[in-house]
Scaffold this active site. Structure first.
Site, PDB file in Angstrom:
ATOM      1  N   GLY A 201       0.832  -1.228  -0.012  1.00 45.21           N
ATOM      2  CA  GLY A 201      -0.147   0.157   0.062  1.00 45.21           C
ATOM      3  C   GLY A 201       0.992   1.278   0.037  1.00 45.21           C
ATOM      4  N   GLY A 204       2.261   5.660   4.734  1.00 49.99           N
ATOM      5  CA  GLY A 204       1.351   6.327   5.750  1.00 49.99           C
ATOM      6  C   GLY A 204       0.049   5.670   5.954  1.00 49.99           C
ATOM      7  N   GLY A 206      -0.447   2.651   7.350  1.00 55.35           N
ATOM      8  CA  GLY A 206      -0.594   1.779   8.653  1.00 55.35           C
ATOM      9  C   GLY A 206      -0.127   0.386   8.253  1.00 55.35           C
ATOM     10  N   THR A 208       3.121  -0.725   9.033  1.00 59.07           N
ATOM     11  CA  THR A 208       3.717  -1.034  10.206  1.00 59.07           C
ATOM     12  C   THR A 208       2.917  -1.177  11.384  1.00 59.07           C
ATOM     13  OG1 THR A 208       5.731   0.082   9.117  1.00 59.07           O
ATOM     14  CG2 THR A 208       5.858  -0.287  11.499  1.00 59.07           C
ATOM     15  N   GLU A 424      -8.409  32.232  -9.066  1.00 57.09           N
ATOM     16  CA  GLU A 424      -8.923  31.247  -8.108  1.00 57.09           C
ATOM     17  C   GLU A 424     -10.616  31.354  -8.156  1.00 57.09           C
ATOM     18  OE1 GLU A 424      -7.357  29.211  -7.019  1.00 57.09           O
ATOM     19  OE2 GLU A 424      -5.159  30.295  -7.023  1.00 57.09           O
ATOM     20  N   HIS A 427     -11.498  28.966 -10.976  1.00 62.08           N
ATOM     21  CA  HIS A 427     -11.781  27.620 -10.779  1.00 62.08           C
ATOM     22  C   HIS A 427     -13.072  27.311  -9.835  1.00 62.08           C
ATOM     23  CE1 HIS A 427      -7.648  26.408 -11.732  1.00 62.08           C
ATOM     24  NE2 HIS A 427      -7.038  27.439 -10.902  1.00 62.08           N
TER      25      HIS A 427
END
Length: 637
Positions: A201, A204, A206, A208, A424, A427
């Site tokens: 995956g 970050g 998960g 571990t 902006e 957008h």
């Protein structure tokens, strides 16, 4: 830090011991003056001798004493041969009032220790310095020892309850836990538990943490090592460490071995520019043998994690080794909310904080991203001496995670500020008009990181695949900023370079990977850019299409971009009033969220609440007519 402190203390102790020994010998040896035999006899006859001590030493008599004019720690020393000379001295001493003191006998142990202690100190100091030079102990002999860390303590064990947003992944690992707790249950049914579980995956997510939770639930020893810890500069060290790791694991069976970033040692053999890495391949071969070779490793389960499963050696993934692969993906909205609840346990949250709302605003965030978001929010709140984390702290933390800290002190000209506001705003309007385009959750003209302003454009919901209309609308939304600049100012700026990069990448993948070109048809051309390139494997891959096809691919990409650009221009031209309203409001309040944007479009004003720390709602009410007129005045200037 502890090691440096211990070394400093050791050196100080050595220095103090040396100083003490030297001082002892200096103070224990008084000032002694060698005196000739004749001088001693003369002083004795003249009555100058105060006291003496006589001691036989190796065939002579050692006479040590003080004259009457000597200091307390001052002595003379003379040697008298045995025979008549000695008798003469003894007779002379009897006739005088000189005090004859008994000789002080020195213990053999004292003599031995005073002789040997300096050599012992020198030896210890030399041994310690040699130890330090070698990196400690028999480091040379320990190169082949495994660097895996063994965790057996019961305290602070991670449990499955500490892992959120990965329910299916946890369920897959429950079998591993049950096997470690009760292996007979499976053996009686003839079942073979997977020898290896590969967690795949993005970073970050998960992986571990899942491995730690698996060991914590099973309550067995847990060996943890990184793939890069196996290979060293010396030949044979990696294979030796693999053997040592499994030897230690057998002694602690049943147990778990967790190998993080296994792609460092498990990548395809024979791949790489200039051939394979012999030492790494030797290490991989030893790992393959230990996992499924002639000697069985009962009760040992290996869990490995990687985000590059595509480059692992096929022999490592076959049944009998890593025969179970578990994909640990980024959590969905429900999973994100669960992750936020776990990480919010030790953080005081204000009642204004809605974790579900945060989860909906953070699609694509991994578990580590969400933990970092809450930690940033706590830091923001602490910086303002707050007792609880409120919604504003969460918003600021989200902006910091996505775009970096605000550059409020940056000096921006009025012209650039206007360009950013309309960019902006372009957008934002596209996101409002098109149903399939990414929705703008927040828009700001406050500089953050490298951006002069930005719009947070996120999918309306979690998506696992996208349709062609969705991709086209996304491109239109990305081009909205540049189109707005062209419509309002009649010129363009460099602010849209990232938008073009993302839009071009989407268009290229539509043509070359997704088969969405009507002209070229449902074909895939070249290396998939969605997957990562492994240089050793893909370096010699040849282009699988002709130059004519390459030209047509470029033409199709240009066509898609041009059509989307014209579509964006049409939308913004038809909705110029909305563009003006949003841009002028941004110039006044700098930041708008989704709720404010919706209320602004529907009612022409901002909702009745505070929007910033500095301005009140009464100061930011605007309407289309007023702001349009202000814009005309600005352009005349």
């Amino acid at each position: 830090m502890n090691r440096v402190f211990r070394n400093t203390i050791f050196y100080l102790l050595i220095l103090l011991v040396v100083i003490g020994v030297v001082s002892y010998f200096q103070t224990s040896n008084p000032k002694t003056e060698n005196m000739s035999y004749s001088t001693f006899i003369k002083n004795l006859d003249d009555g100058k001798v105060d006291s003496v001590s006589v001691q036989p030493v190796r065939g002579v008599y050692e006479v040590k004493g003080q004259l009457k004019n000597y200091d307390k720690d001052q002595y003379f020393l003379t040697h008298v041969p045995e025979g008549k000379g000695a008798d003469q001295i003894f007779n002379a001493l009897k006739k005088t009032d000189v005090k004859v003191e008994p000789a002080q006998e020195t213990s053999g142990w004292v003599t031995f220790l005073t002789t040997i202690i300096p050599f012992v100190i020198i030896f210890i100091l030399f041994f310690f310095l040699l130890n330090q030079a070698q990196g400690g102990g028999s480091r040379v002999m320990n190169f082949g020892k495994s660097k895996a860390k063994l965790y057996t303590e019961e305290k602070k064990r991670v449990k499955f309850k500490d892992v959120a947003g990965a329910d299916e992944e946890k369920q897959e690992l429950v079998e591993v836990v049950e096997f470690l707790k009760d292996p007979r249950k499976f053996a009686e049914l003839g079942a073979r538990i997977p020898k290896g579980v590969l967690l795949v995956g993005p970073p970050g997510t998960g992986k571990t943490l899942l491995a730690k939770a698996c060991a914590g639930e099973a309550g067995v020893p847990f060996f943890s090592i990184s793939g890069s810890d196996f290979v060293e500069m010396f030949v044979g060290v990696g294979a030796s460490r693999v053997r040592d790791l499994f030897e230690n694991a057998k002694k602690n069976a049943p147990c778990l071995i967790f190998i993080d970033e296994i792609d460092a040692v498990g990548r395809q053999r024979g791949a790489g520019l200039g051939g394979g890495h012999d030492e790494r391949e030797q290490t991989l071969n030893q790992l393959l043998v230990e996992m499924d070779g002639f000697s069985a490793n009962e009760g040992i389960i290996i869990i490995a994690a990687t985000n590059r499963a595509d480059i692992l050696d096929p022999a490592l993934l076959r049944p009998g080794r890593f025969d179970r692969q578990i994909t640990v993906d980024r959590p969905d909205v429900i999973g994100r909310e669960a992750v936020l609840k776990v990480h919010a346990r030790n953080k005081p949250l204000d009642e204004t904080v809605n974790l579900k709302s945060i989860a909906m605003r953070t699609p694509g965030f991994s578990g580590a991203d969400l933990e970092n978001l809450l930690n940033e929010a706590a830091l923001v709140a602490a910086r303002q001496n707050k007792k609880k984390i409120d919604a504003r702290d969460i918003d600021e933390a989200t902006d910091r995670v996505i775009a970096g800290p605000a550059k409020k002190s940056r000096v921006i000209s009025k012209k650039e500020r206007n360009i950013v506001a309309y960019h902006e705003g372009g957008h934002t309007v596209i996101g409002l008009v098109l149903d399939e385009a990414d929705m703008v959750h927040k828009v700001t003209i406050v500089p953050r990181g490298q951006a002069g302003g930005y719009a947070v454009m996120l999918p309306r919901e979690d998506r696992y695949f996208q349709t062609k209309p969705e991709l086209l609308d996304k491109i239109v939304g990305l081009l909205g900023g540049r189109v707005a600049e062209e419509i309002i100012f009649g010129e363009v700026s460099t602010g849209a370079h990232n938008d073009f990069q993302r839009a071009t990448n989407i268009a290229r993948r539509m043509v070359t990977e997704f088969g969405m070109s009507e002209k070229l048809g449902p074909l895939q051309f070249g290396q998939s850019q969605g997957g990562q390139v492994f240089l050793g494997r893909d370096f010699n891959n040849e282009q699988n299409y002709s130059d004519q096809i390459a030209y047509e691919i470029d033409q199709e990409i240009q066509r898609i971009i041009k059509e989307c650009y014209e579509r964006a221009k049409q939308i913004l031209t038809e909705n110029r009033d909305k563009l003006e309203l949003i841009a002028q409001t941004l110039l006044k309040v700098e930041t708008l969220d989704a709720e404010q944007i919706k209320h602004l479009i529907d009612h022409g004003t901002l909702p009745e609440r505070n929007f910033s720390d500095d301005e009140k709602n009464d100061d930011v009410k605007v309407n289309i007519l007023t702001k349009t007129e202000e814009k005309k005045d600005d352009t005349k200037e």
